[in-house]
Enzyme design. Structure first.
Site, PDB file in Angstrom:
ATOM      1  N   ARG A  98      -4.237  -7.777 -21.059  1.00 41.94           N
ATOM      2  CA  ARG A  98      -5.180  -7.380 -22.098  1.00 41.94           C
ATOM      3  C   ARG A  98      -4.595  -6.349 -23.060  1.00 41.94           C
ATOM      4  O   ARG A  98      -5.184  -6.089 -24.109  1.00 41.94           O
ATOM      5  CB  ARG A  98      -6.507  -6.923 -21.514  1.00 41.94           C
ATOM      6  CG  ARG A  98      -6.415  -5.735 -20.611  1.00 41.94           C
ATOM      7  CD  ARG A  98      -7.657  -5.608 -19.770  1.00 41.94           C
ATOM      8  NE  ARG A  98      -8.857  -5.537 -20.595  1.00 41.94           N
ATOM      9  CZ  ARG A  98      -9.135  -4.529 -21.414  1.00 41.94           C
ATOM     10  NH1 ARG A  98      -8.318  -3.507 -21.514  1.00 41.94           N
ATOM     11  NH2 ARG A  98     -10.231  -4.527 -22.141  1.00 41.94           N
ATOM     12  N   PRO A 130       0.807  -1.216   0.000  1.00 42.28           N
ATOM     13  CA  PRO A 130       0.000   0.000   0.000  1.00 42.28           C
ATOM     14  C   PRO A 130       0.846   1.274   0.000  1.00 42.28           C
ATOM     15  O   PRO A 130       0.340   2.356  -0.280  1.00 42.28           O
ATOM     16  CB  PRO A 130      -0.808  -0.084   1.301  1.00 42.28           C
ATOM     17  CG  PRO A 130      -0.650  -1.466   1.804  1.00 42.28           C
ATOM     18  CD  PRO A 130       0.582  -2.041   1.195  1.00 42.28           C
ATOM     19  N   ASP A 148     -11.478   1.284 -24.647  1.00 44.40           N
ATOM     20  CA  ASP A 148     -11.981   1.264 -23.286  1.00 44.40           C
ATOM     21  C   ASP A 148     -11.793   2.591 -22.587  1.00 44.40           C
ATOM     22  O   ASP A 148     -11.089   3.463 -23.064  1.00 44.40           O
ATOM     23  CB  ASP A 148     -11.268   0.176 -22.474  1.00 44.40           C
ATOM     24  CG  ASP A 148     -11.706  -1.198 -22.912  1.00 44.40           C
ATOM     25  OD1 ASP A 148     -12.848  -1.316 -23.353  1.00 44.40           O
ATOM     26  OD2 ASP A 148     -10.892  -2.124 -22.826  1.00 44.40           O
ATOM     27  N   GLU A 151       1.231  -7.478   8.294  1.00 46.35           N
ATOM     28  CA  GLU A 151       1.396  -6.025   8.423  1.00 46.35           C
ATOM     29  C   GLU A 151       2.363  -5.448   7.406  1.00 46.35           C
ATOM     30  O   GLU A 151       2.522  -4.241   7.308  1.00 46.35           O
ATOM     31  CB  GLU A 151       1.877  -5.656   9.834  1.00 46.35           C
ATOM     32  CG  GLU A 151       0.887  -5.966  10.938  1.00 46.35           C
ATOM     33  CD  GLU A 151      -0.447  -5.263  10.762  1.00 46.35           C
ATOM     34  OE1 GLU A 151      -0.444  -4.035  10.630  1.00 46.35           O
ATOM     35  OE2 GLU A 151      -1.483  -5.948  10.763  1.00 46.35           O
TER      36      GLU A 151
HETATM   37 CL1  6GU Z   1      -0.482  -3.657  -3.251  1.00 46.08          CL
HETATM   38  N1  6GU Z   1      -1.364  -4.355  -0.858  1.00 46.08           N
HETATM   39  C1  6GU Z   1      -2.210  -4.272   0.180  1.00 46.08           C
HETATM   40  N2  6GU Z   1      -2.040  -5.082   1.229  1.00 46.08           N
HETATM   41  N3  6GU Z   1      -3.229  -3.415   0.223  1.00 46.08           N
HETATM   42  C2  6GU Z   1      -3.389  -2.616  -0.843  1.00 46.08           C
HETATM   43  C3  6GU Z   1      -2.535  -2.662  -1.963  1.00 46.08           C
HETATM   44  C4  6GU Z   1      -1.505  -3.559  -1.928  1.00 46.08           C
HETATM   45  N4  6GU Z   1      -2.949  -1.741  -2.852  1.00 46.08           N
HETATM   46  C5  6GU Z   1      -4.023  -1.157  -2.297  1.00 46.08           C
HETATM   47  N5  6GU Z   1      -4.274  -1.671  -1.088  1.00 46.08           N
END
Ligand code: 6GU
Length: 229
Positions: free
Chosen positions: A154, A89, A169, A116
C-alpha cells in the site's frame, strides 16, 4: 516490486493476494507475487521438511536442506538480488518505519517457517533479516508474511486511489493515530456527525482533525508521542 514467498502452505496466500488493494496492485503491474512450495526442494520421496529436535523437547523443527535449497533456487530465478526476510518471533519487530524501508526495495523474499522454528543453520547459512510482527506466538510465518506484504504494497506509488491516503493513515501524520472519520447519514441512532465536518470550511476541518488525532493519541497511545520526541 517483486515478492517471492517460500512456504509449505502456498494455498494460504492465493485468496489474500488476489483481493482488494493487493490484487489491484498486481493487476496494475506495480507488484508481482511469486509463490514457492518449500516441499518442492526436499529431494526426498516423503517430501519431509521437518524433524524432531536434537536434544529432545516438544514439536518439530524445519530442516535446513529444503529451506536453504529453496532460497537459493528462488534467488536465482530473477537477476535482481532480493532482500531476504526470515519470519520468526525472535526477529526485529515490524513497524511502519520498517514497512517504509522495505517499500524502497525492488525485490523481497519472505521465508515462512512452521512448527517450533528453523534449524539454527538456516539463519547462519542465509544471513537473512529476521522479522517478527509482534509479541505473541503464531503457528507459522504465513500470516506475518501477509501482514508485511499488505503494509509494504500500500506504500507503492500509484497503488492507493488517492496519493495522500498512505500519508494520512495512523502513524503517517507525525506519528499520531488517525482522526475520527464519518460518512452518511448525518445522524445515526441519535449520534450526529460533528458540525464542522459539514461546514465546508477546509481550514477549520483540518484544524479539528489535527486536534482530534492528537487527543486520541494522548489518551490511547501516549507511548507514541514520547517515542517521537
Ligand atoms: Cl514472524 N512467526 C511466528 N510463528 N509467530 C509470530 C511472528 C512470526 N511474529 C509474531 N508472532
Amino acid at each position: 516490486m517483486r515478492f517471492d514467498i517460500l512456504t509449505i502452505f502456498p494455498e494460504m496466500f492465493r485468496e489474500v493476494l488476489g483481493c482488494s488493494i493487493l490484487g489491484i496492485a498486481q493487476e496494475k503491474g506495480a507488484v508481482s507475487y511469486h509463490l514457492h512450495d518449500i516441499r518442492e526442494y526436499t529431494g526426498d520421496k516423503h517430501r519431509r521438511v521437518d524433524d524432531r529436535p536434537y536434544g529432545g523437547g516438544p514439536g518439530m523443527v524445519m530442516m535446513p536442506g529444503p529451506v536453504v535449497r529453496a532460497v537459493e533456487a528462488v534467488e536465482a530465478a530473477d537477476e535482481t538480488p532480493s532482500l531476504q526476510v526470515l519470519l520468526t518471533p525472535q526477529g526485529r519487530t515490524f513497524d511502519q518505519e520498517m514497512a517504509a524501508e522495505l517499500a524502497q526495495t525492488r525485490r523481497i523474499m519472505l521465508i515462512c517457517g512452521r512448527y517450533e522454528g528453523f534449524d539454527e543453520r538456516i539463519r547462519l547459512a542465509l544471513g537473512a533479516e529476521e522479522v517478527s510482527i509482534g509479541d505473541y506466538v503464531l503457528s507459522g510465518g504465513e500470516l506475518p508474511a501477509m501482514v508485511i506484504i499488505d503494509a509494504v504494497v500500500r506504500l507503492q506509488k500509484d497503488v492507493l486511489g488517492h496519493p495522500d491516503s498512505a500519508l494520512q493513515d495512523s502513524f503517517g501524520v507525525e506519528g499520531c493515530l488517525d482522526f475520527p472519520q464519518y460518512t452518511r447519514p448525518p445522524e445515526f441512532r441519535g449520534m450526529r456527525v460533528p458540525d464542522v465536518l459539514l461546514s465546508g470550511n477546509h481550514q477549520k476541518i483540518a484544524e479539528w482533525r489535527a486536534k482530534q488525532a492528537k487527543l486520541r493519541t494522548i489518551s490511547r497511545r501516549s507511548d507514541m508521542l514520547e517515542a517521537s520526541r
